[in-house]
Scaffold this active site. Sequence first.
Site, PDB file in Angstrom:
ATOM      1  N   ARG A 168       0.799  -1.286  -0.039  1.00 31.73           N
ATOM      2  CA  ARG A 168      -0.093   0.142  -0.084  1.00 31.73           C
ATOM      3  C   ARG A 168       0.732   1.128   0.094  1.00 31.73           C
ATOM      4  O   ARG A 168       2.003   1.161   0.626  1.00 31.73           O
ATOM      5  CB  ARG A 168      -0.902   0.197   1.177  1.00 31.73           C
ATOM      6  CG  ARG A 168      -1.700  -1.404   1.262  1.00 31.73           C
ATOM      7  CD  ARG A 168      -2.687  -0.894   2.561  1.00 31.73           C
ATOM      8  NE  ARG A 168      -3.778  -1.905   2.651  1.00 31.73           N
ATOM      9  CZ  ARG A 168      -3.278  -3.280   3.421  1.00 31.73           C
ATOM     10  NH1 ARG A 168      -2.300  -3.501   4.156  1.00 31.73           N
ATOM     11  NH2 ARG A 168      -4.370  -4.084   3.498  1.00 31.73           N
ATOM     12  N   LYS A 200      -2.148  -2.028   7.479  1.00 35.84           N
ATOM     13  CA  LYS A 200      -3.661  -1.707   7.849  1.00 35.84           C
ATOM     14  C   LYS A 200      -3.937  -2.288   9.074  1.00 35.84           C
ATOM     15  O   LYS A 200      -3.859  -3.492   9.377  1.00 35.84           O
ATOM     16  CB  LYS A 200      -4.448  -1.918   6.723  1.00 35.84           C
ATOM     17  CG  LYS A 200      -5.945  -1.412   6.747  1.00 35.84           C
ATOM     18  CD  LYS A 200      -6.386  -1.524   5.565  1.00 35.84           C
ATOM     19  CE  LYS A 200      -8.038  -0.673   5.465  1.00 35.84           C
ATOM     20  NZ  LYS A 200      -8.496  -0.835   3.981  1.00 35.84           N
ATOM     21  N   HIS A 258      -1.916   2.656  -6.183  1.00 38.69           N
ATOM     22  CA  HIS A 258      -2.520   1.308  -5.745  1.00 38.69           C
ATOM     23  C   HIS A 258      -2.758   0.338  -7.237  1.00 38.69           C
ATOM     24  O   HIS A 258      -3.107  -0.624  -6.711  1.00 38.69           O
ATOM     25  CB  HIS A 258      -3.914   1.738  -5.192  1.00 38.69           C
ATOM     26  CG  HIS A 258      -4.251   0.821  -4.076  1.00 38.69           C
ATOM     27  ND1 HIS A 258      -3.539   1.021  -2.896  1.00 38.69           N
ATOM     28  CD2 HIS A 258      -5.262   0.145  -3.785  1.00 38.69           C
ATOM     29  CE1 HIS A 258      -3.961   0.075  -2.220  1.00 38.69           C
ATOM     30  NE2 HIS A 258      -5.087  -0.337  -2.444  1.00 38.69           N
ATOM     31  N   ARG A 283      -0.452  -2.214  -6.909  1.00 35.94           N
ATOM     32  CA  ARG A 283      -0.607  -2.944  -5.820  1.00 35.94           C
ATOM     33  C   ARG A 283      -1.580  -4.263  -6.504  1.00 35.94           C
ATOM     34  O   ARG A 283      -1.532  -5.437  -6.398  1.00 35.94           O
ATOM     35  CB  ARG A 283      -1.124  -2.539  -4.744  1.00 35.94           C
ATOM     36  CG  ARG A 283      -1.732  -3.467  -3.509  1.00 35.94           C
ATOM     37  CD  ARG A 283      -1.875  -2.715  -2.478  1.00 35.94           C
ATOM     38  NE  ARG A 283      -3.065  -3.462  -1.556  1.00 35.94           N
ATOM     39  CZ  ARG A 283      -2.457  -4.266  -0.382  1.00 35.94           C
ATOM     40  NH1 ARG A 283      -1.475  -4.449  -0.124  1.00 35.94           N
ATOM     41  NH2 ARG A 283      -3.496  -4.780   0.357  1.00 35.94           N
ATOM     42  N   HIS A 295      -4.408  -8.911   3.885  1.00 34.79           N
ATOM     43  CA  HIS A 295      -5.952  -8.768   3.812  1.00 34.79           C
ATOM     44  C   HIS A 295      -6.342  -9.442   5.059  1.00 34.79           C
ATOM     45  O   HIS A 295      -5.786 -10.649   5.285  1.00 34.79           O
ATOM     46  CB  HIS A 295      -6.641  -9.231   2.782  1.00 34.79           C
ATOM     47  CG  HIS A 295      -6.595  -8.462   1.639  1.00 34.79           C
ATOM     48  ND1 HIS A 295      -6.852  -8.771   0.286  1.00 34.79           N
ATOM     49  CD2 HIS A 295      -6.352  -7.140   1.523  1.00 34.79           C
ATOM     50  CE1 HIS A 295      -6.708  -7.767  -0.643  1.00 34.79           C
ATOM     51  NE2 HIS A 295      -6.344  -6.656   0.034  1.00 34.79           N
ATOM     52  N   TYR A 318     -10.135 -10.267  -6.620  1.00 37.68           N
ATOM     53  CA  TYR A 318      -8.989 -10.655  -7.680  1.00 37.68           C
ATOM     54  C   TYR A 318      -9.204 -11.944  -8.437  1.00 37.68           C
ATOM     55  O   TYR A 318      -8.602 -11.856  -9.591  1.00 37.68           O
ATOM     56  CB  TYR A 318      -7.600 -10.730  -7.273  1.00 37.68           C
ATOM     57  CG  TYR A 318      -7.206  -9.239  -6.664  1.00 37.68           C
ATOM     58  CD1 TYR A 318      -6.906  -8.043  -7.358  1.00 37.68           C
ATOM     59  CD2 TYR A 318      -7.405  -9.072  -5.221  1.00 37.68           C
ATOM     60  CE1 TYR A 318      -6.394  -6.893  -6.972  1.00 37.68           C
ATOM     61  CE2 TYR A 318      -7.015  -7.830  -4.745  1.00 37.68           C
ATOM     62  CZ  TYR A 318      -6.430  -6.692  -5.545  1.00 37.68           C
ATOM     63  OH  TYR A 318      -6.119  -5.583  -5.010  1.00 37.68           O
TER      64      TYR A 318
END
Length: 303
Positions: free
Chosen positions: A149, A174, A240, A243, A266, A275
């Site tokens: 990120r 995150k 992004h 990414r 994630h 994805y």
Amino acid sequence: MQEQARQVVELFFDYLRGEKWAASHTLSSYRYDLNQLQNFCDAVKIEYWADLKSAEVRQYVSVRHKSGLGAKSIQRELAAIRSFYRFLLKKQLVENNPAQGVRAPKAAKKLPKTLDVDQVAGMLDAEGDSVLDLRDKAMFELFYSSGLRLSELVMLDVADVNFSEGNLRVRFAKGGKQRQVPVGSKAIMVLKQWLICRPDSESQALFVSKRGARIGQRNVQLRLEKWCIKHGLSEHIHPHMLRHSFASHMLESSQDIRAVQELLGHADVSTTQIYTHLDFQHLANVYDQAHPRAKKSSEDWKP
């Protein structure tokens, strides 16, 4: 609706202007939304606001959705209706808020835009002519190499990169979590080149400005835009997107969604599953172009 019901709407707007100091665009949006609701009430013969029930609000949402209104716009309309009924409850003009438990349709998830392998190669194989260009290339290589990120990249320190092991530590991921991710050989090579000529700085940051300060997120975005323009890349590329491209290419090649989930950091695999749709979209395009009985012709039967 009865004139009394319309007068109550005006009292609501007086309240928004006088006590809530609502902005003009908020007032105009609420005005439009409540006008739409009044039109619906007129159509179904509802005369007073107290007569509107949750079932009718759900019907209203269905009508608006079928007319082509998007989920986000319906969410906004429901917010306006709930606010209006909170005012009515405060004035003891109704006994409940009929919009309170009503939900808008779920907004369709937009697939993230990605680059294909050749586009990424064209971007990263371009050469710069300054120290800052070398820094930028190292940043972009790292984005794509490790699926970072933007916030994670700018917070990296020199000590976070393990050149002997070929990985790096992401300390500011995150949700406050940390993770380790591999770094590709090309990214390792250009990172070493960058560190040789990195400006002397008291900062421990991996990527610094020419003054030695940790580079900011907006600066990275601007440098990527400049890189694309300088090297004639017509595609509008943002950090992004690199990414997203990393995730899509990894999943397409490995088919290991759990591994890609870990690499991206994630918390929930459902976030990574978007994805898989990109992967299927690619396969469907290949099928349509390659399969001899998938292509449509002008002689295909038409109903």
